[in-house]
Design a protein around this motif. Sequence first.
Motif, PDB file in Angstrom:
ATOM      1  N   MET A   1     -34.148  22.315 -58.324  1.00 27.27           N
ATOM      2  CA  MET A   1     -34.405  23.626 -59.055  1.00 27.27           C
ATOM      3  C   MET A   1     -33.906  23.337 -60.365  1.00 27.27           C
ATOM      4  O   MET A   1     -34.231  23.991 -61.570  1.00 27.27           O
TER       5      MET A   1
ATOM      6  N   SER B   1     -35.635  21.399 -62.792  1.00 29.08           N
ATOM      7  CA  SER B   1     -36.901  22.244 -63.368  1.00 29.08           C
ATOM      8  C   SER B   1     -36.401  23.212 -64.049  1.00 29.08           C
ATOM      9  O   SER B   1     -36.998  23.352 -65.308  1.00 29.08           O
ATOM     10  N   PHE B   2     -35.130  23.948 -63.811  1.00 29.71           N
ATOM     11  CA  PHE B   2     -34.894  25.032 -64.998  1.00 29.71           C
ATOM     12  C   PHE B   2     -34.604  24.365 -66.222  1.00 29.71           C
ATOM     13  O   PHE B   2     -34.800  25.031 -67.371  1.00 29.71           O
TER      14      PHE B   2
ATOM     15  N   CYS C   1     -37.751  24.134 -68.720  1.00 26.16           N
ATOM     16  CA  CYS C   1     -38.622  25.407 -68.951  1.00 26.16           C
ATOM     17  C   CYS C   1     -38.384  25.647 -70.723  1.00 26.16           C
ATOM     18  O   CYS C   1     -37.785  24.688 -71.098  1.00 26.16           O
TER      19      CYS C   1
ATOM     20  N   ARG D   1     -30.593  28.911 -71.949  1.00 29.91           N
ATOM     21  CA  ARG D   1     -30.484  28.579 -70.516  1.00 29.91           C
ATOM     22  C   ARG D   1     -28.911  28.866 -70.022  1.00 29.91           C
ATOM     23  O   ARG D   1     -28.850  29.316 -69.001  1.00 29.91           O
TER      24      ARG D   1
ATOM     25  N   LEU E   1     -40.095  35.276 -66.990  1.00 32.00           N
ATOM     26  CA  LEU E   1     -40.053  34.760 -65.722  1.00 32.00           C
ATOM     27  C   LEU E   1     -39.118  33.503 -65.263  1.00 32.00           C
ATOM     28  O   LEU E   1     -38.423  33.160 -64.478  1.00 32.00           O
ATOM     29  N   GLU E   2     -38.828  32.737 -66.389  1.00 30.86           N
ATOM     30  CA  GLU E   2     -37.795  31.691 -66.552  1.00 30.86           C
ATOM     31  C   GLU E   2     -36.399  32.316 -66.099  1.00 30.86           C
ATOM     32  O   GLU E   2     -35.659  31.645 -65.609  1.00 30.86           O
TER      33      GLU E   2
ATOM     34  N   PHE F   1     -36.161  32.728 -62.617  1.00 29.85           N
ATOM     35  CA  PHE F   1     -36.084  31.249 -62.113  1.00 29.85           C
ATOM     36  C   PHE F   1     -34.573  30.860 -62.112  1.00 29.85           C
ATOM     37  O   PHE F   1     -34.059  30.242 -61.184  1.00 29.85           O
TER      38      PHE F   1
ATOM     39  N   GLY G   1     -32.362  32.735 -59.703  1.00 26.97           N
ATOM     40  CA  GLY G   1     -32.506  32.239 -58.271  1.00 26.97           C
ATOM     41  C   GLY G   1     -31.779  31.053 -58.243  1.00 26.97           C
ATOM     42  O   GLY G   1     -31.015  30.578 -57.083  1.00 26.97           O
ATOM     43  N   THR G   2     -31.892  29.938 -58.894  1.00 26.56           N
ATOM     44  CA  THR G   2     -31.309  28.617 -58.943  1.00 26.56           C
ATOM     45  C   THR G   2     -29.801  29.005 -58.997  1.00 26.56           C
ATOM     46  O   THR G   2     -29.145  28.250 -58.268  1.00 26.56           O
TER      47      THR G   2
END
Length: 167
Positions: A47, A50-51, A54, A61, A145-146, A149, A152-153
Motif C-alpha cells: 500500500m 502504491s501511495f 499516486c 503525500r 480519493l488519494e 488512500f 488508510g495506509t
Amino acid sequence: MFAAHTLDTAPEESRQAMRAVAGAGRVPDAVARLAASPELLTGFLAMSASFERCTLDPVAREVVVMTVATRNDCHICIAMHSGKLRKLGADTELVAALRDRKPLADPRLEALRTFTLEILSTAGGVDDAALESLLAHGYTERNALEVVFGIGTYTMSTLANRLVRAT
C-alpha cells in the motif's frame, strides 16, 4: 511483547519483504516487529508503494502522512517522515508546523492538511464546502480519493507501530 524479528526468526512469509526493505543495510525496528504478521507487513509495504505512485506530489503525500502520524501520535513515523520531508527539500518551518499540528504557511498544503483532518474527523463524511475548498486549491477529485488512500495506509502503519512499540 512483540519481538524484533531477524531474518532467522521471522515467519517465512515475512522474510522476503524484510530482505527487500533492508537492502544492504539493517532491517528497521518497525519492520522487524511488524514481521510477526506477514499479512500486515507485506500489505503495508504494498500500500505504501502504491501511495508513492499516486498523483499527489511527494511533499503533498508527506503532508498527508505527517497529519495522520501526528494525529495518531506515532513517534517513529513522525521522526521518519520529518526526515523524508527534509530530504525532499521542505523548509524547516513546514516540518515544524506539521510536527506541532499547526497551520501551514503554504495555503495549498494547508488546504490538504485541513482536508485530511476533515476526512479523519468525519470518517469520510465531509461536506461539500470541505471538498470545494480542496478543489479550489488546485487539487482534483482523484487527489481527494488519494488522501483517503494515504489515510488508510498510514493509519494501519501508525496503529501497528504503536501496538508493537516500534522505535
